[in-house]
Design an enzyme around this catalytic site. Structure first.
Site, PDB file in Angstrom:
ATOM      1  N   GLU A 140      -1.943 -10.929   0.770  1.00  0.00           N
ATOM      2  CA  GLU A 140      -3.386 -10.388   0.291  1.00  0.00           C
ATOM      3  C   GLU A 140      -3.682  -8.881   0.119  1.00  0.00           C
ATOM      4  O   GLU A 140      -3.737  -8.226   0.865  1.00  0.00           O
ATOM      5  CB  GLU A 140      -4.615 -11.117   1.433  1.00  0.00           C
ATOM      6  CG  GLU A 140      -4.234 -12.278   1.666  1.00  0.00           C
ATOM      7  CD  GLU A 140      -5.057 -13.128   0.778  1.00  0.00           C
ATOM      8  OE1 GLU A 140      -5.626 -12.716  -0.287  1.00  0.00           O
ATOM      9  OE2 GLU A 140      -4.825 -14.439   0.733  1.00  0.00           O
ATOM     10  N   CYS A 168     -11.585  -5.223  -1.147  1.00  0.00           N
ATOM     11  CA  CYS A 168     -10.630  -5.588  -2.042  1.00  0.00           C
ATOM     12  C   CYS A 168     -11.139  -6.376  -3.236  1.00  0.00           C
ATOM     13  O   CYS A 168     -10.520  -6.107  -4.456  1.00  0.00           O
ATOM     14  CB  CYS A 168      -9.534  -6.815  -1.573  1.00  0.00           C
ATOM     15  SG  CYS A 168     -10.561  -8.164  -0.464  1.00  0.00           S
TER      16      CYS A 168
HETATM   17  P1  NAD Z   1      -2.636  -0.368   4.108  1.00  0.00           P
HETATM   18  O1  NAD Z   1      -1.623  -1.114   3.179  1.00  0.00           O
HETATM   19  O2  NAD Z   1      -2.665   1.100   4.192  1.00  0.00           O
HETATM   20  O3  NAD Z   1      -2.753  -1.212   5.452  1.00  0.00           O
HETATM   21  C1  NAD Z   1      -2.782  -2.448   5.629  1.00  0.00           C
HETATM   22  C2  NAD Z   1      -2.238  -2.672   7.110  1.00  0.00           C
HETATM   23  O4  NAD Z   1      -0.568  -2.791   6.704  1.00  0.00           O
HETATM   24  C3  NAD Z   1      -2.285  -1.859   8.238  1.00  0.00           C
HETATM   25  O5  NAD Z   1      -2.359  -2.812   9.505  1.00  0.00           O
HETATM   26  C4  NAD Z   1      -0.843  -1.234   8.258  1.00  0.00           C
HETATM   27  O6  NAD Z   1      -0.716  -0.769   9.573  1.00  0.00           O
HETATM   28  C5  NAD Z   1      -0.025  -2.282   7.737  1.00  0.00           C
HETATM   29  N1  NAD Z   1       1.093  -1.541   7.323  1.00  0.00           N
HETATM   30  C6  NAD Z   1       1.534  -0.745   6.410  1.00  0.00           C
HETATM   31  N2  NAD Z   1       2.685  -0.553   6.023  1.00  0.00           N
HETATM   32  C7  NAD Z   1       3.180  -1.371   6.534  1.00  0.00           C
HETATM   33  C8  NAD Z   1       4.679  -1.787   6.687  1.00  0.00           C
HETATM   34  N3  NAD Z   1       5.602  -1.139   5.998  1.00  0.00           N
HETATM   35  N4  NAD Z   1       5.113  -2.743   7.401  1.00  0.00           N
HETATM   36  C9  NAD Z   1       4.136  -3.516   7.866  1.00  0.00           C
HETATM   37  N5  NAD Z   1       2.875  -3.156   8.249  1.00  0.00           N
HETATM   38  C10 NAD Z   1       2.563  -2.174   7.443  1.00  0.00           C
HETATM   39  O7  NAD Z   1      -4.095  -0.899   3.535  1.00  0.00           O
HETATM   40  P2  NAD Z   1      -5.733  -0.286   4.143  1.00  0.00           P
HETATM   41  O8  NAD Z   1      -5.820   1.122   3.444  1.00  0.00           O
HETATM   42  O9  NAD Z   1      -5.952  -0.511   5.659  1.00  0.00           O
HETATM   43  O10 NAD Z   1      -6.508  -1.212   3.121  1.00  0.00           O
HETATM   44  C11 NAD Z   1      -7.039  -1.042   2.225  1.00  0.00           C
HETATM   45  C12 NAD Z   1      -6.199  -1.868   1.152  1.00  0.00           C
HETATM   46  O11 NAD Z   1      -6.214  -3.345   1.393  1.00  0.00           O
HETATM   47  C13 NAD Z   1      -6.868  -2.056  -0.281  1.00  0.00           C
HETATM   48  O12 NAD Z   1      -5.701  -2.055  -1.116  1.00  0.00           O
HETATM   49  C14 NAD Z   1      -7.371  -3.385  -0.300  1.00  0.00           C
HETATM   50  O13 NAD Z   1      -7.583  -3.823  -1.792  1.00  0.00           O
HETATM   51  C15 NAD Z   1      -6.456  -4.229   0.449  1.00  0.00           C
HETATM   52  N6  NAD Z   1      -7.087  -5.480   0.766  1.00  0.00           N
HETATM   53  C16 NAD Z   1      -6.869  -6.499   0.348  1.00  0.00           C
HETATM   54  C17 NAD Z   1      -7.435  -7.635   0.978  1.00  0.00           C
HETATM   55  C18 NAD Z   1      -7.246  -9.065   0.295  1.00  0.00           C
HETATM   56  O14 NAD Z   1      -7.781 -10.031   0.695  1.00  0.00           O
HETATM   57  N7  NAD Z   1      -6.739  -8.916  -1.096  1.00  0.00           N
HETATM   58  C19 NAD Z   1      -8.576  -7.444   1.812  1.00  0.00           C
HETATM   59  C20 NAD Z   1      -8.890  -6.355   2.354  1.00  0.00           C
HETATM   60  C21 NAD Z   1      -8.003  -5.291   1.855  1.00  0.00           C
END
Ligand code: NAD
Length: 506
Positions: free
Chosen positions: A260, A294
């Site tokens: 997602e 998102c």
């Molecule tokens: P992010 O990608 O920085 O982090 C999200 C999560 O992933 C965190 O818990 C982080 O620790 C983990 N993570 C990061 N790198 C990883 C790796 N290499 N391996 C495993 N886990 C890892 O995102 P953010 O800044 O917290 O959130 C914003 C982003 O999330 C935006 O792009 C937004 O569009 C997206 N988002 C999408 C949805 C959806 O349902 N499509 C919902 C909410 C947010």
């Protein structure tokens, strides 16, 4: 020790949720409230060994939880929904403190958890398979659905609890234990959700240890889940950058994945649109949650015949919207999550201006007593779809462009990487149906006369292309949390082979 005492509003709220973790660990993970820019807690982080232990405990829980009848598993989720209703105020407040959301949006996020729990309770008596006509006489063919295994749930900062519950409520009724790696920016809400879950567990009585666990820390803990063959399904919510790493790693071990990821969501305003409705929907879709959803509307295509009607009204809405600490002032637009988000927004605005865009708003707004990043939402009139318009900047920027031809605007609409959400504002049946048709929006969510954000739990949620292709929450999303078996039963005294194949041994 912390330089300042913890704000009692956080400590008391957590205490009422039943969180017992120490909140002022020296050298721990700092939790900064975007409302004030101040540290509200410093938490102990889990190690790689803790993650391995959690996975073992969950794998062991799976062995017994999968045998519990699904309606009984639903009873645990029903109890959780009851506890969530009691804790709604506190949890909503945690969401506001940690993610900077308005009280209404914070409570709305908890309501989404309650809604998906209610959905999952009903689902626990509806986990059905098909019976399929067979070509062989005296045979019956059917599908059965079985629990899948441990589910690792990785979540983003901007929805600190609802996406966890979309996954956990379904996974638990489907017979799967869950391990949650929340965003390192919002671990307190996760601890609070877990503490409330433990109240439900205590009432339930005989659930196995390790059924639901939380790992506090950074991406390395997410990686531990991603890399483990004992985690059957990874459901990861976050940036496309993260998904590009996680997706291939899970695929390499033939694990299952729900991704997602980011979106670059657009709205189209057609000549026949109800302009007042469009204005209000766009304002919420683009500025709500300070542009940090998102599903936030990031691009807007306005037909040139109504551009001068709608866009000046939008500019006025942008200029007058209240920005501030939503817990104190009731402002509609709260803070950005941190300084990096602010820098990213400013860089995108500069790039847009360099490409000929006219920027309205976007400057840092001063909020009394706050060392935080509040900004005026930005509306940018662009000559064409280029540069930063083609990607997601996780901040309140709405790029507005003119269009004249409906087929061309559909092409432009779909010409970006993200494929999450979309809307059209029209009262023209042909435009509406075309937008929803095979040659219309290529997104997982396509709306008519409402904005891009604010989905309900009853539908499957997720998007195509760089949004990752995953679906969670309602409809038949539950199937991702189960394993499907096709069973053929021969109740005849013959052994006919399919496709008329003959293999007679003497
Ligand atoms: P992010 O990608 O920085 O982090 C999200 C999560 O992933 C965190 O818990 C982080 O620790 C983990 N993570 C990061 N790198 C990883 C790796 N290499 N391996 C495993 N886990 C890892 O995102 P953010 O800044 O917290 O959130 C914003 C982003 O999330 C935006 O792009 C937004 O569009 C997206 N988002 C999408 C949805 C959806 O349902 N499509 C919902 C909410 C947010």
């Amino acid at each position: 020790m912390l330089s300042k005492p913890l704000p009692s509003i956080t400590a008391e709220t957590l205490e009422r949720c039943g969180v017992t973790a120490a909140l002022d660990i020296e050298g721990g993970l700092p939790v900064i409230s975007p409302l004030t820019g101040e540290r509200v807690a410093s938490l102990a982080v889990h190690s790689a060994e803790d993650a391995a232990r959690a996975i073992e405990a969950a794998a062991s829980a799976f062995r017994s939880w999968r045998l519990v009848p699904a309606p009984r598993r639903g009873e645990l989720v029903r109890l959780y929904a009851e506890e969530l209703r009691k804790a709604k105020e506190e949890l909503g407040r945690m969401v506001s403190i940690e993610a900077g959301k308005s009280p209404s949006e914070g409570l709305g996020e908890v309501q989404e958890m309650i809604d998906i729990c209610d959905f999952a309770v009903g689902l626990s008596r509806q986990l059905y398979g098909l019976t399929i006509a067979t070509e062989r006489p005296g045979h019956r063919m059917m599908e059965t659905w079985h629990p899948l295994g441990v589910v690792g749930i990785i979540t983003a900062f901007n929805f600190p609890c609802a996406p966890w519950c979309w996954n956990a409520a379904l996974a638990l009724v489907c017979g799967d234990p869950v391990i949650w790696k929340p965003s390192e920016k919002t671990p307190l809400t996760a601890l609070a959700c877990q503490a409330v879950f433990e109240r439900a567990l205590a009432r339930f009585g005989d659930a196995p240890e390790g059924l639901s666990q939380v790992l506090v820390g950074g991406p390395e803990l997410g990686e531990a889940l991603v890399d483990s063959r004992k985690v059957a399904l990874i459901s990861a919510t976050g940036s496309t950058r993260m998904g590009r790493i996680v997706g291939p790693k899970v695929a390499a071990r033939f694990g299952k994945c729900i991704l997602e990821l980011g979106g670059n969501n657009a709205g189209i305003v057609c000549p026949s649109a109800d302009m007042d409705m469009a204005l209000r929907a766009i304002a919420f879709g683009a500025m709500g949650t300070a542009g940090q959803r998102c599903t936030t509307m990031r691009r807007l295509f306005v037909h040139d015949s109504v551009y001068d009607l709608l866009v000046p009204a939008l500019r006025r809405a942008y200029a007058s919207v209240s920005v501030g600490n939503p817990l104190e002032s009731g402002a509609l637009v709260g803070p950005l999550i941190d300084g990096a988000a602010f820098e990213g927004m400013q860089a995108a605005l500069k790039e847009a201006a360099d490409l000929g865009g006219t920027v309205h708003g976007g400057a840092r707004a001063s909020v009394e007593g706050a060392a935080a990043y509040y900004v005026k939402p930005a509306l940018v009139e662009m000559p064409e779809q280029a540069g930063p318009v083609l990607r997601e900047t996780f901040a309140p920027i709405l790029y507005v462009m003119k269009y004249s031809d409906f087929d061309e605007v559909l092409e432009l609409h779909n010409a970006v990487g993200g494929g999450l959400s979309s809307s059209i504002f029209t009262t023209d049946l042909r435009e509406m149906e075309t937008f929803l048709s095979a040659r219309g929006s290529d997104c997982g969510i396509a709306n008519v006369n409402i904005g891009t954000s604010g989905a309900e739990i009853g539908g499957a949620f997720g998007g195509e292309k760089e949004t990752g292709g995953g679906r969670e929450s309602g409809s038949d999303a539950w199937r991702a949390y189960m394993r499907r078996a096709t069973n053929t039963i021969n109740y005849s005294s013959e052994l006919p082979l399919a496709q008329g194949v003959v293999f007679d041994i003497d």
